[in-house]
Design an enzyme around this catalytic site. Structure first.
Site, mmCIF file in Angstrom:
data_model
loop_
_atom_site.group_PDB
_atom_site.id
_atom_site.type_symbol
_atom_site.label_atom_id
_atom_site.label_comp_id
_atom_site.label_asym_id
_atom_site.label_seq_id
_atom_site.Cartn_x
_atom_site.Cartn_y
_atom_site.Cartn_z
ATOM 1 C CE1 TYR A 100 44.369 53.106 38.438
ATOM 2 C CE2 TYR A 100 45.774 54.705 39.535
ATOM 3 C CZ TYR A 100 44.821 53.709 39.588
ATOM 4 O OH TYR A 100 44.311 53.320 40.813
ATOM 5 C CD GLU A 188 41.211 52.115 39.913
ATOM 6 O OE1 GLU A 188 42.221 51.785 40.534
ATOM 7 O OE2 GLU A 188 40.353 51.300 39.530
#
Ligand code: GDP
Ligand code: MN
Length: 377
Positions: A100, A188
């Protein structure tokens, strides 16, 4: 402004951030385009909401037949209230590890914030809650930029696979470049994946800072591609500031501040606003009629509260608008009106001279909100 995944990936293209080869599918006839890709491919619903995978909006398929079946199933699907109208089909990756990464702004620190974790592919809020040590945070000074040593340390601390450090550094730097030079509020990537063809950004959640629109020609193009709800379009054409919410009390007011406090007072009385509708200062009677028409398109509305504090706006003109829009009509819902300020008495007279059994007048905001909540219950 939040972008669709495919739009985020078009920005990856400009910044040379490696991501899977893909085609965009807007209807079933477009499926032929997938022939330019190698199977297996992943069919991905384009909706601006997370957790598409769990909702059945992401399918890996091995041939054209399976592709057709999945496309049929996913088109039109409802994912958390978002209807699927566009698919992104991309070459499937063989995934070894999922990470992530995100870049955003930490306003209180006056710095950028990078977050990095080896636990990608899943809900990052959950990771932050259960195992906060697995989410590495790095504040980045806008004047200094991303410092090599800090990035090295972050990769090390996040326990990412050291064999891929060089590639990881490369892609993370490009993502940061997209974030800064591209004037994003958010970049993101979940997952940033180690695959058989190297490190790739498999997902894209990008939000643009629209204050920078004047610097970027592509911002307008991206904005035009994002559908806005019919009611909002209709309202915009009539110069109204309208945002749809999911409650049942329709709200009309003049001035954003007044409308916001009206939402609060309605909530205080146990109600929920169906929308935010600001008719602005100096509204004419046509504006008020248009505002009521906008609310008529929303089946969730059960009662309406018109809250006007006249300054530039003249209450008599508002009252005229209300009368014009409602005279002799069988109203769908009760309308509660509070008029105060400039020409309030004249306005109230106009309403009294044109009575309607579904229109109620209230002298103050608090009572008006209470009545609107109760009459729509
Ligand atoms: P989200 O659920 O909306 O965040 O959608 P993502 O694009 O992040 O996909 C969710 C998950 O689907 C990923 O974490 C992967 O596990 C899986 N996935 C996505 N693309 C691929 C792919 O190309 N190959 C494989 N095997 N799995 C994929
Ligand atoms: Mn994702």
């Amino acid at each position: 402004m939040d972008l669709f995944e495919y739009q985020g990936k078009s920005l990856y293209q400009s910044y040379e951030i490696s991501h899977p080869k893909s085609v965009l599918i807007k209807n079933l006839n477009d499926l032929e385009k997938v022939n330019t890709l190698n199977y297996p491919v992943v069919v991905k619903a384009q909706v601006q909401v997370g957790g598409r995978g769990k909702a059945g909006g992401i399918k890996v398929v091995n041939n054209y037949q399976e592709l057709e079946d999945s496309a049929n199933a996913i088109f039109g699907m409802d994912i958390k209230g978002h209807k699927v109208e566009i698919l992104l089909v991309e070459e499937a990756s063989e995934i070894y590890e999922e990470y992530y990464i995100s870049f955003t702004l930490d306003r209180s620190e006056k710095k950028y914030l990078m977050m990095l974790s080896s636990k990608g592919g899943m809900d990052i809020e959950q990771v932050a809650k259960d195992t906060p040590d697995d989410l590495i945070k790095l504040h980045i000074s806008p004047s200094e930029g991303l410092i090599d040593k800090d990035l090295d340390n972050s990769i090390l601390n996040a326990k990412l696979n050291q064999e891929y450090t060089v590639e990881l550094i490369q892609i993370i730097k490009k993502l940061f470049e997209l974030f800064v030079a591209g004037d994003c509020d958010l970049v993101e990537v979940n997952p940033l994946a180690i695959t058989s063809s190297g490190v790739m950004a498999l997902d894209a959640k990008v939000a643009l800072d629209m204050n920078a629109k004047f610097k970027h020609e592509n911002f307008q193009t991206l904005e035009d591609e994002i559908p806005i709800p019919e009611e909002e379009k209709y309202a915009k054409e009539r110069g109204l500031n309208f945002i749809k919410l999911d409650g049942s009390v329709g709200i009309i007011g003049n001035g954003a501040g007044l409308v916001m406090s009206t939402l609060d007072v309605v909530a205080e009385h146990g109600g929920n606003a169906a929308n935010f509708l600001d008719i602005g200062g100096g509204a004419q009677s046509e504006t008020v009629s248009a505002a009521l028409e906008v609310l008529e398109t929303d089946p969730n509305v059960k009662s309406v509260l018109i809250n006007i504090f006249g300054g530039i706006t003249r209450c008599d003109l508002v009252a005229e608008g209300i009368v014009k829009a409602t005279k002799g009509k069988n109203l769908k819902w009760p309308i509660v009106i509070r008029l105060d300020g400039t020409n309030a008495l004249e306005g109230l007279d106009i309403l009294k001279n044109n009575p309607n059994e579904n229109i109620f007048i209230s002298e103050n905001m608090d009572n008006a909100a209470k009545l609107a909540v109760e009459s729509g219950a």
